[in-house]
Design an enzyme around this catalytic site. Sequence first.
Site, mmCIF file in Angstrom:
data_model
loop_
_atom_site.group_PDB
_atom_site.id
_atom_site.type_symbol
_atom_site.label_atom_id
_atom_site.label_comp_id
_atom_site.label_asym_id
_atom_site.label_seq_id
_atom_site.Cartn_x
_atom_site.Cartn_y
_atom_site.Cartn_z
ATOM 1 N N SER A 187 2.471 9.470 -43.906
ATOM 2 C CA SER A 187 2.358 10.894 -43.591
ATOM 3 C C SER A 187 1.528 11.576 -44.662
ATOM 4 O O SER A 187 1.549 11.172 -45.834
ATOM 5 C CB SER A 187 3.756 11.523 -43.540
ATOM 6 O OG SER A 187 3.673 12.936 -43.566
ATOM 7 N N ARG A 245 -27.509 5.463 -2.761
ATOM 8 C CA ARG A 245 -27.183 5.672 -4.176
ATOM 9 C C ARG A 245 -26.592 7.062 -4.321
ATOM 10 O O ARG A 245 -27.175 8.037 -3.869
ATOM 11 C CB ARG A 245 -28.411 5.519 -5.075
ATOM 12 C CG ARG A 245 -28.037 5.517 -6.576
ATOM 13 C CD ARG A 245 -29.239 5.215 -7.448
ATOM 14 N NE ARG A 245 -29.930 3.998 -6.987
ATOM 15 C CZ ARG A 245 -31.153 3.656 -7.359
ATOM 16 N NH1 ARG A 245 -31.841 4.432 -8.182
ATOM 17 N NH2 ARG A 245 -31.701 2.546 -6.912
#
Length: 437
Positions: A282, A322
């Site tokens: 921490s 496409r």
Amino acid sequence: MGETDGVTDLLVPGDHRADGVLDDAAVLAAMLRVEETWLAALVVHDVAPPAAALPAGGLGRLVGDGDLAVLAREADDSGNPVVALVALLRARLEDAGEPDAARWLHRGLTSQDVVDTALVLGAREGVRRVRLDLATQVARLAQVVAAHRDTLAAGRTLTQHAVPTTVGLRGAGWLTGLLDADDDLAALEADGWPVQVGGAGGTLAALVAQAGPERARAVVATLAEQLGLRPVAPWHGRRRPLTRVGDALTTTTDAWGHLAADVLALGRPEVGELAEGAGGGSSTMPGKANPVRSVLLHRAALAAPAHLATLHLAAAGQVEERADGAWHAEWPALRALVRGAVTAGGHATDLLAGLVVHADVATARAHEAAEVLTAEQRSMAALAGPAPRAVTADADPASYLGLAGDLVDAVLVRAATHQAAHQAAHQTRPSPTPEVP
């Protein structure tokens, strides 16, 4: 092409674990490999003249580290990176005194052929890495499950005490998830990774016009063979090859998410049945050991479904030959899924390598909750008749485990079979296909 660092991200801890998998340098290298392998196939089948053959070093010798940023910017003009790449390569082939190679480069292909095949190559590498991690994880978790086959624990449903179970059976659930995930990934490899070659509109018309139908088929087959891919019909508008990869990888992160969620829940200080071998620190609380591997696995499991949803939305949004945007939407989603799974695979391997089972705590908590855990047992005893195997009330949770041991054994047999198959595959695996024919 020179050495280039892969994409890393400060906001994606562990992203470096996926270096070389669908990062910009890897995608560029894959596109170059597709282009040079295609050109070589044209020469082999007498579509292009012998003078079009590339010398040693292929196309990679023409591209430097600084070209990545330029190509990325220029992709904005055409909507994909291939147009700028082909222009750059042709110019440099001309400068290198290789006009025939410049003339025949990319002939018969379209941008989508190059991008899609490059993505398949990247996904294949990602799946390969994930499966290696899964093999390690299955071996390690099988050891944990076997060691705690009969370790009594409190079963919980909806976060509350339910009936007695064992640490082994809970672990067998995680192990089954890993085995199921690897089965899905193995199916991708068994079926073969598909090449994408269709030309401008999926008909291969340009190649057929130049070479005729038989040689056109032969060129495609050679490309696929040299890339270690499977020759298939063009799939420009059918996106299952990519959604299938996404499905399998998301199933894998689901399995890791289940493992991580249990470690997080059972590793809380007030529970203390499991723990990571080494926690993260921490910034303000010295000595705090956060379950970082589990946290990052949980992150991967939460993020993957959204990327998968994008792949399926793009598949549903295909139009004509496409798609107008749906194709483009796949790229970052697939990259995030594949790289995320590779990264998570490393985290899961680390987590399992150091996983600590506090068996004494798990058993003690089960005895502490015996009254609740044996409530169903008492209700069944009240219904029992004079049959020889009638259920009796018993305050010992260990007497009410049903088929827990048998269920654990079945999963361990499956894991052993998986390990044997993995070892055999790696002992007999052929040498990698050369990158350039």
